[in-house]
Design a protein around this motif. Structure first.
Motif, PDB file in Angstrom:
ATOM      1  N   VAL A 269       0.830  -1.200   0.289  1.00  0.00           N
ATOM      2  CA  VAL A 269       0.247   0.457   0.069  1.00  0.00           C
ATOM      3  C   VAL A 269       0.883   1.430  -0.174  1.00  0.00           C
ATOM      4  N   LEU A 270       1.887   1.240   0.726  1.00  0.00           N
ATOM      5  CA  LEU A 270       2.834   2.288   0.901  1.00  0.00           C
ATOM      6  C   LEU A 270       4.344   2.384   0.786  1.00  0.00           C
ATOM      7  N   ALA A 271       4.731   2.602   0.061  1.00  0.00           N
ATOM      8  CA  ALA A 271       6.389   2.681  -0.190  1.00  0.00           C
ATOM      9  C   ALA A 271       7.344   3.588  -0.474  1.00  0.00           C
ATOM     10  N   VAL A 272       8.189   3.839   0.894  1.00  0.00           N
ATOM     11  CA  VAL A 272       8.685   4.362   0.921  1.00  0.00           C
ATOM     12  C   VAL A 272      10.273   4.650   0.297  1.00  0.00           C
ATOM     13  N   ASP A 273      11.032   4.834  -0.505  1.00  0.00           N
ATOM     14  CA  ASP A 273      12.003   4.657  -0.411  1.00  0.00           C
ATOM     15  C   ASP A 273      13.613   5.794  -0.110  1.00  0.00           C
ATOM     16  N   GLY A 274      14.197   5.575   0.679  1.00  0.00           N
ATOM     17  CA  GLY A 274      15.145   6.339   0.640  1.00  0.00           C
ATOM     18  C   GLY A 274      14.895   7.566   1.089  1.00  0.00           C
ATOM     19  N   SER A 300      13.502   4.257   3.823  1.00  0.00           N
ATOM     20  CA  SER A 300      12.722   3.222   3.401  1.00  0.00           C
ATOM     21  C   SER A 300      11.949   2.148   4.304  1.00  0.00           C
ATOM     22  N   LEU A 301      10.337   2.270   3.729  1.00  0.00           N
ATOM     23  CA  LEU A 301       9.279   1.787   4.892  1.00  0.00           C
ATOM     24  C   LEU A 301       8.603   0.900   3.648  1.00  0.00           C
ATOM     25  N   SER A 302       7.607  -0.393   3.638  1.00  0.00           N
ATOM     26  CA  SER A 302       6.514  -0.350   3.528  1.00  0.00           C
ATOM     27  C   SER A 302       5.471  -1.180   4.243  1.00  0.00           C
ATOM     28  N   ILE A 303       4.341  -0.683   3.683  1.00  0.00           N
ATOM     29  CA  ILE A 303       3.015  -0.997   4.665  1.00  0.00           C
ATOM     30  C   ILE A 303       2.495  -2.157   3.735  1.00  0.00           C
ATOM     31  N   LEU A 327       1.890  12.634   3.716  1.00  0.00           N
ATOM     32  CA  LEU A 327       1.041  13.218   3.238  1.00  0.00           C
ATOM     33  C   LEU A 327       1.222  14.302   2.318  1.00  0.00           C
ATOM     34  N   SER A 328       2.214  14.576   1.401  1.00  0.00           N
ATOM     35  CA  SER A 328       2.610  15.603   0.176  1.00  0.00           C
ATOM     36  C   SER A 328       2.306  17.391   1.157  1.00  0.00           C
ATOM     37  N   LEU A 329       2.657  17.268   2.352  1.00  0.00           N
ATOM     38  CA  LEU A 329       3.047  17.947   2.633  1.00  0.00           C
ATOM     39  C   LEU A 329       4.318  18.722   3.099  1.00  0.00           C
ATOM     40  N   GLU A 330       5.067  18.211   2.545  1.00  0.00           N
ATOM     41  CA  GLU A 330       6.776  19.228   2.544  1.00  0.00           C
ATOM     42  C   GLU A 330       7.195  17.956   1.331  1.00  0.00           C
ATOM     43  N   PRO A 331       7.885  18.791   0.902  1.00  0.00           N
ATOM     44  CA  PRO A 331       8.492  17.859  -0.434  1.00  0.00           C
ATOM     45  C   PRO A 331       9.640  17.215   0.558  1.00  0.00           C
ATOM     46  N   VAL A 332      10.130  16.064  -0.754  1.00  0.00           N
ATOM     47  CA  VAL A 332      11.557  15.978  -0.053  1.00  0.00           C
ATOM     48  C   VAL A 332      12.455  16.103  -0.855  1.00  0.00           C
ATOM     49  N   GLN A 333      14.128  15.778  -0.223  1.00  0.00           N
ATOM     50  CA  GLN A 333      14.663  16.218  -1.355  1.00  0.00           C
ATOM     51  C   GLN A 333      15.397  15.734  -2.166  1.00  0.00           C
ATOM     52  N   ALA A 334      15.332  13.608  -1.792  1.00  0.00           N
ATOM     53  CA  ALA A 334      15.361  12.517  -1.758  1.00  0.00           C
ATOM     54  C   ALA A 334      14.221  11.592  -1.888  1.00  0.00           C
ATOM     55  N   GLY A 335      14.542  10.448  -2.843  1.00  0.00           N
ATOM     56  CA  GLY A 335      14.180   9.155  -2.163  1.00  0.00           C
ATOM     57  C   GLY A 335      12.443   9.452  -3.237  1.00  0.00           C
ATOM     58  N   SER A 336      11.699   8.186  -2.762  1.00  0.00           N
ATOM     59  CA  SER A 336      10.431   8.082  -3.570  1.00  0.00           C
ATOM     60  C   SER A 336       9.225   7.739  -3.047  1.00  0.00           C
ATOM     61  N   ILE A 337       8.164   8.224  -2.881  1.00  0.00           N
ATOM     62  CA  ILE A 337       6.963   7.485  -2.014  1.00  0.00           C
ATOM     63  C   ILE A 337       5.893   7.072  -3.143  1.00  0.00           C
ATOM     64  N   ALA A 338       5.427   5.852  -2.726  1.00  0.00           N
ATOM     65  CA  ALA A 338       4.604   5.960  -3.710  1.00  0.00           C
ATOM     66  C   ALA A 338       3.480   5.173  -2.758  1.00  0.00           C
ATOM     67  N   LEU A 339       2.047   4.713  -3.695  1.00  0.00           N
ATOM     68  CA  LEU A 339       0.543   3.862  -2.950  1.00  0.00           C
ATOM     69  C   LEU A 339       0.174   3.573  -3.506  1.00  0.00           C
ATOM     70  N   ASP A 340      -0.093   2.367  -3.678  1.00  0.00           N
ATOM     71  CA  ASP A 340      -0.483   1.322  -4.311  1.00  0.00           C
ATOM     72  C   ASP A 340       0.389   1.085  -5.730  1.00  0.00           C
ATOM     73  N   LYS A 357      -5.897   8.020  -2.424  1.00  0.00           N
ATOM     74  CA  LYS A 357      -6.218   6.554  -1.764  1.00  0.00           C
ATOM     75  C   LYS A 357      -5.778   6.906   0.118  1.00  0.00           C
ATOM     76  N   LEU A 358      -5.054   8.164   0.091  1.00  0.00           N
ATOM     77  CA  LEU A 358      -4.439   8.358   1.644  1.00  0.00           C
ATOM     78  C   LEU A 358      -4.891   9.383   2.303  1.00  0.00           C
ATOM     79  N   SER A 359      -5.408   9.049   3.698  1.00  0.00           N
ATOM     80  CA  SER A 359      -5.728   9.836   4.613  1.00  0.00           C
ATOM     81  C   SER A 359      -5.186  10.646   5.670  1.00  0.00           C
ATOM     82  N   VAL A 360      -5.635  11.137   6.218  1.00  0.00           N
ATOM     83  CA  VAL A 360      -4.835  11.863   7.905  1.00  0.00           C
ATOM     84  C   VAL A 360      -5.965  11.881   9.079  1.00  0.00           C
ATOM     85  N   VAL A 361      -5.485  12.150  10.441  1.00  0.00           N
ATOM     86  CA  VAL A 361      -6.061  11.830  11.996  1.00  0.00           C
ATOM     87  C   VAL A 361      -4.664  12.589  12.166  1.00  0.00           C
TER      88      VAL A 361
END
Lengths: 564, 379, 291
Positions: A269-274, A300-303, A327-340, A357-361
């Motif tokens: 569902v979530l893939a965060v890489d570097g 890096s992490l994945s859910i 949550l795309s509230l901040e830019p990143v300087q490197a790496g990638s974030i993918a949802l599904d 596909k993404l929400s927040v509380v």
């Protein structure tokens, strides 16, 4: 004679009773823990003892300090008692110190107000007192200003102000609530040591049962301005009589029932890489080089679908920054974030398709809503992500009704405003808002941290049930390891922008590998362990700290200006 | 005049405000709560973002000189920007200043001669630089109407206008501080209500009208003061001060009303702070807590207002000079407008603007003295 | 985090709160009274306001048909006050309008782009305008285009711009850190939409109170400019101009200065009270007890 004896204390403003028939006693050298949820009147009791209740309140009964009734004292007499016979420590160390005065001046002031000593003698006492609370020279000269200290260090200064004249009674109102767990353990150990050294009485006010279970000799549980139950710590907890205390006890070790669905599909569902997030720091001088602060350092992490993942760490470790990046509230300087499998952040900014596909509380049930919008409008806000595909008219209303029903509210609530709801209900509305676009992942940023334990248990149940039924994945961010343990499948431990340990929640809690994880776990108050330790008649000095972990704790005496 | 009351109503700009954290990693500078007397501006709390703690260890050098230096750079930039504005407004926008100065009946020949005289025939940037560097040397050009160097015209008059503004500011501060402190320390008492009522009235009084009433009472009826004119400082300090006293009072009292209200509300805000509760828990009386802890912190917003008041007092002085027939800058500028003497107007306005910007700089320096957070954090 | 308005007030409770505020009631009555004077002056004044009657000059108030007396040319003071109210109110109103309509969007824009060069430029420009008190702006404009009410409006209006820009930016900045704004950003809304949907409605109360304050200041500023001859020009009259005319006659007939002066004081006081009252009613900090 009893050091402090409160008899039939009542406090009311207008027709509203704030305190009703409070009876309490504290002996010299004894620690009394007062436990209560918000609105229980525990802080008002403390202010009543200090004679600092806000104007307009009137009180009845007696507050006897060494047999003398404080309620009968004039304001001038009370000024002589405060700071001399009774000291007080407040919750929020960041604002409790005057920003324009040095810490030395602020501690010495306690002495100068009560004793006819010169500045030199007062400064000497201030120096000794700061040494006692662990702020020694040369790192902490008297001339330091509060803003140069961390939260834990400031709380030590506040304690030094309160104990400079070795008062007979010290009142600490939620002294560690605003602090990280390792700092909390240190401050509690410090308070305990001071009680033992000076033989003073200590009233420790808190909402956290585990905190008092470790060090209090006796406990009073308050609710709605009344004491519902009181007694020696272990005996009281082992044999709770009042339904409310029983409920409180249960709620604080509540474990929501989990029934996770079988994980399907191989795409996470979530893939965060570097991912790297740098902040530019202000230049050191006008012509200095640009400097950067790396808040998230190659994470890096994945859910997987339906998986609940916890992200823990202390303030400043970068966990909230990581959440904001996801949550795309901040830019990143490197790496990638993918949802599904769809990239969230690209060169062209956040992709709307993936964000659906993404929400927040968030944490604050009061600040999470525009007070001028109806619940219907609030809950429907994420429909904006659907653009022209957003449901209209009856379909829209049906989706809103369904989201509200899912979280245990009724469709009629849609027409109300948030101020008509309690904190717990508001958090349900926040969850409904997160659910409405049927996301795959909800980021829960300290989502239950601001709630009272009884409410927290209900919200955790709701979250667990929703995750199971709707195959929702959670990224559960919290500083509270206890909560993370109850609701997550996997946990990630973050320190200084990096993930230092990751694995199954049960495994990590049972057998932590990284020193930092061990340190965190050791510092986290645990009700059951604290009680067991005391029953085993272990020296009750600091039951939080097992010896192995203790040596890893950064000491303010040795560690730099960190969060000590 | 425009009664300068505005100062008590827009949120004061403080250094922390201007350098408002652009993001959370800014460091330990907490924003100083912006003060407002009546605007219900919500507080501006930046949540104690945890990252700051880690970040702050990286840049925790003492930086008093750096702060002053950065304010000084800002001062210079402001001066350049202000001079550009004045220059552009008066020399470029309206077309031919020479024709404007000569009025409707100007012949092209006369205008050309005047242009030559004023040095208006060079390229724009050259004229600007000539003007600026001329001012730096004390050469403000030749007055078209008086045919004498403008600097000579200013030299005498500035010693009326500036002392008047300082006199009024001193009076206003000396009155406002105790009044504001008394009102705050006796909140909601009869004294407080009376003070608030009086200052509410003071805020509504136009100072030039108040000046007329003062003349009516003290000069015409009681004959304690002369109704106007200025004998000059060569008559002695006392004589000079006496001549400026009524104008200074007329300027100061409405300002004092504003400042007292600001002082009161700043104090009440600080009295609500947690550290006041800490101080009370140490055994300080209400009064001690106010004097030792609240006052210094309340000074931060009050300083902003004092700085702004100075600029308004300078401008206000221009109008009050009219009531009392004082030979000040304002008097000169109004005559210059009537005579279309743009050179005098341009430089006169510039001098007043420079004074305002200088005072802003001094207020910035004063912040650093009051607030240690500015001394030890970068920027 | 509890400083926001908790909810839109219902109409009936708003009315009750309004009637319960003495400041509001007194301020509203005075303000409406002055407005009424100005409006009525278009259709009726006791005398034509510029009609001279030299034999009857300097008549004190309450003599004959001249309720407020006559001036040095025997003109009816009440008529002049009524017509002058038009000038004062329209100048102040337009100047506030310019300030609020330009300043507020600027402030919102700066807040939405906080920390960027744009924010810096907007705020520096505001600081720069503050270095030119309204009187100096008026002097510059007058020096170029000659005196007149329009120039007074522009001068006061320019000065109001940074007032509203700063206020809006400061209030908006504190909202931008709030979680409901974060939630809107997560919902994909852009800065402009968030400013319009979430920020502006929540700072409106603050702006309304500020508008009353700046309106009161506008009246004082117009009077000052008219007094030094930079405001409305004959045949139009204004309160400040009446004061300027009266200056040399004060000792002879104090009422020619006292009447317009008191009118200004009462008007400004009334509008300020109205602002105080509005703040009492709208200030969410007073309604926090609802939680």
């Amino acid at each position: 004679m009893t050091l402090l004896s409160i008899r039939n204390l009542t406090l009311h403003i207008g027709d509203a009773n704030i305190l009703r028939d409070i009876d309490l006693g504290v002996e010299a050298g004894e620690i009394l823990g007062i436990i209560g949820e918000s609105g229980s009147g525990k802080s008002m009791t403390a202010l009543a003892i200090m004679g600092l209740v806000p104007e307009g309140f009137s009180s009845g009964g007696q507050i006897l300090l060494d047999g003398e009734d404080l309620l009968k004292k004039s304001e001038a007499e009370l000024c002589g008692i405060r700071g001399d016979a009774i000291g007080m420590v407040f919750q929020e160390p960041m604002t409790a110190l005057n920003p324009t005065k040095t810490i030395g001046d602020q501690v010495a002031e306690t002495v100068m107000v009560h004793r006819r000593t010169g500045r030199r003698a007062a400064n000497r006492i201030a120096r000794e007192t700061l040494d006692r609370v662990g702020l020694t020279e040369p790192q902490f000269p008297l001339g330091k200003f509060p803003h140069e200290l961390s939260g834990g260090q400031r709380q030590r200064v506040v304690i030094a102000m309160a104990i400079a004249l070795r008062p007979r009674l010290l009142i600490a109102d939620e002294p560690t609530t605003a602090l990280d767990v390792t700092t909390q353990a240190q401050i509690l150990a410090l308070l305990k040591r001071l009680v033992d050294e000076d033989g003073m009485g200590l009233i420790l006010i808190t909402h956290d049962l585990a905190v008092v279970a470790g060090i209090a000799d006796r406990i009073a549980i308050m609710r709605l301005g009344e004491i519902v139950e009181t007694g020696p710590t272990v005996g009281l907890f082992r044999n709770l009589q009042h339904p409310y205390s029983q409920m409180l006890f249960k709620a604080s070790s509540h474990q929501p029932a989990r029934n996770p669905p079988a994980v399907t599909g191989s795409v996470p569902v979530l893939a965060v890489d570097g991912v790297v997030r740098d902040y530019p720091l202000p230049r050191r001088s006008l012509f200095g080089a640009k400097r950067q602060f790396r808040a998230v350092d190659g994470v890096s992490l994945s859910i997987a679908r339906g998986e609940n993942v916890g992200l823990v760490g202390e303030s400043g470790c970068g966990k909230s920054t990581l959440a904001r990046a996801i949550l795309s509230l901040e830019p990143v300087q490197a790496g990638s974030i993918a949802l599904d499998g769809e990239p969230l952040q690209g060169s062209a900014g956040a992709s709307f398709a993936a964000r659906r596909k993404l929400s927040v509380v968030f944490q604050d049930p009061y600040g999470s809503f525009n007070p001028r919008h109806t619940v219907e409008r609030l809950v429907a806000e994420p429909f904006f992500l659907l653009g022209l595909g957003a449901p209209q008219g009856a379909e829209r209303r049906r989706r809103i009704d369904r989201a509200l029903t899912e979280v245990g509210l009724v469709p009629a609530d849609a027409d109300k405003y948030v101020h008509e709801f309690s904190g717990g209900q508001r958090q349900r509305i926040a969850i409904a808002r997160a659910l409405i676009i049927e996301p795959s992942l909800i980021v829960l940023d300290e989502a239950v941290s601001a709630l009272d334990v009884s409410i927290r248990a209900q919200i955790l149940d709701l979250l667990a049930e929703l995750s199971d039924r709707l195959q929702l994945s959670y990224l559960f961010i919290s500083h509270d390891l206890h909560v993370v343990r109850t609701i997550t499948d996997r946990v990630l431990v973050m320190q200084a922008g990096k993930i230092v340990e990751a694995g199954d929640t049960a495994t990590i809690f049972a057998n932590p590998q990284h020193p930092y994880t061990r340190q965190l776990l050791a510092a986290t108050p645990n009700l059951e362990m604290a009680l067991a330790a005391r029953e085993a008649a272990l020296p009750p000095v600091d039951p939080f700290l097992n010896p192995a972990a203790k040596q890893n704790l950064p000491s303010p005496l040795r560690g730099g200006p960190g969060r000590g | 005049m425009h009664k300068n009351i505005f100062v008590h109503c827009f949120p004061a700009s403080t250094p922390a405000d201007r350098n408002a954290p652009t993001h959370q990693a800014h460091g330990t500078v907490e924003p100083i709560a912006t003060l407002e007397l009546r605007g219900s501006l919500p507080h501006t709390p930046v949540p104690p973002f945890p990252l700051a703690a880690r970040a702050s260890t990286l840049h925790n050098r003492s930086a008093m000189p750096a702060y002053i230096l950065s304010r000084a750079v800002s001062l210079c930039l402001s001066l350049v920007a202000a001079s550009l504005v004045v220059f552009v407004l008066l020399e470029i926008v309206p077309g031919d200043p020479a024709a404007l100065m000569l009025g409707l009946n100007a012949t092209p020949e006369a205008a050309g001669a005047l242009r030559e005289l004023l040095g208006l025939n060079g390229p724009v940037h050259e004229r600007y630089l000539n003007w600026v560097f001329g001012m730096l040397r004390g050469d403000f050009g030749i007055s078209y109407a008086y045919k004498v160097p403008v600097s000579e015209l200013f030299a005498d008059r500035i010693w009326v206008s500036i002392p008047l503004a300082i006199y009024a500011l001193t009076l206003s501060t000396l009155i406002a501080f105790p009044v504001g402190i008394i009102a705050a320390s006796r909140r909601n008492s009869a004294t407080d209500v009376a003070i608030m009522g009086t200052t509410q009235l003071g805020v509504a009084v136009p100072n030039f009208w108040f000046a007329m009433l003062l003349v009516l009472l003290f000069a015409v009826t009681l004959r304690w003061f002369s109704a106007g004119g200025f004998p000059g400082w060569d008559q002695g300090l006392f004589v000079g001060m006496k001549a400026l006293t009524l104008p200074a009072i007329a300027l100061a009292l409405p300002q004092a009303s504003i400042l007292a209200r600001v002082m009161r509300s700043a104090l009440l805000d600080t009295l609500d702070e947690d550290y006041i509760r800490s101080a009370r828990a140490k055994g300080l009386t209400r009064r001690q807590a106010l004097w030792r802890h609240a006052l210094r912190n309340a000074l931060i917003p009050v300083l902003t207002i004092i700085g702004l008041q100075f600029s308004f007092l300078l401008a206000g002085a221009i109008i009050i000079e009219n009531v009392f027939f004082l030979p000040g800058l304002g008097n000169l500028i109004f005559k210059a407008i009537a005579a279309r003497d743009l050179i005098v107007v341009k430089s006169g306005v510039m001098i007043l603007v420079v004074a305002v910007i200088l005072v802003t700089f001094l207020v910035d320096v004063a912040y650093a003295i009051v607030d240690p957070r500015l001394r030890t954090s970068t920027r | 985090m509890t400083d926001l308005a908790t909810a839109p007030l219902r109409r009936d409770s708003l009315l009750r709160a309004a009637l319960g505020s003495r400041n509001f009631v007194v301020g509203a009555v005075i303000t409406l009274g002055i407005l009424l004077l100005a409006v009525v002056s278009f259709i009726w004044t006791p005398f034509p306001f510029s009609a001279q009657d030299i034999p009857n000059k300097f008549k004190p108030p309450l003599t004959g048909s001249h309720l407020l007396g006559t001036d040095y040319l025997g003109r009816d003071m009440l008529s002049m006050i009524m017509v002058g109210a038009r000038t004062s109110i329209s100048v102040a109103l337009l100047a506030v309008g310019i300030g609020a309509l330009i300043g507020t969007p600027l402030g919102l824009w700066a807040a939405a782009r906080r920390g960027t060069l744009l924010d810096e430029i907007i705020m520096r420009a505001n600081d720069l305008v503050f270095a030119f008190p309204a009187l100096l702006i008026a002097i510059l404009i007058t020096a170029l285009y000659g005196p007149g009410a329009v120039n007074a409006i522009i001068a006061i209006g320019i000065f109001n711009v940074p007032v509203f820009a700063r206020l809006a930016r400061g209030a908006a900045l504190s909202l931008w850190t709030r979680e409901f704004i974060l939630a809107a950003r997560v919902a994909g809304k852009g800065a402009a939409r968030i400013s319009a949907e979430h920020i502006l409605p929540n700072i409106l109360n603050t702006l309304v109170v500020q508008i009353t304050i700046q309106f009161a200041l506008g009246i004082l500023a117009e009077a000052a400019l008219a007094y030094v001859g930079l405001g409305a020009q004959p045949p139009m009259t204004s309160w400040g101009k009446m004061l300027a005319d009266s200056q040399t006659m004060v000792a002879l007939a104090p009422h020619v200065a006292i009447v317009p002066g008191l009118t200004i004081v009462v008007t400004v006081l009334g509008v300020n009270l109205l602002g105080d009252g509005l703040r009492d009613i709208l200030d969410p900090r007073l309604r926090r007890s609802r939680r």
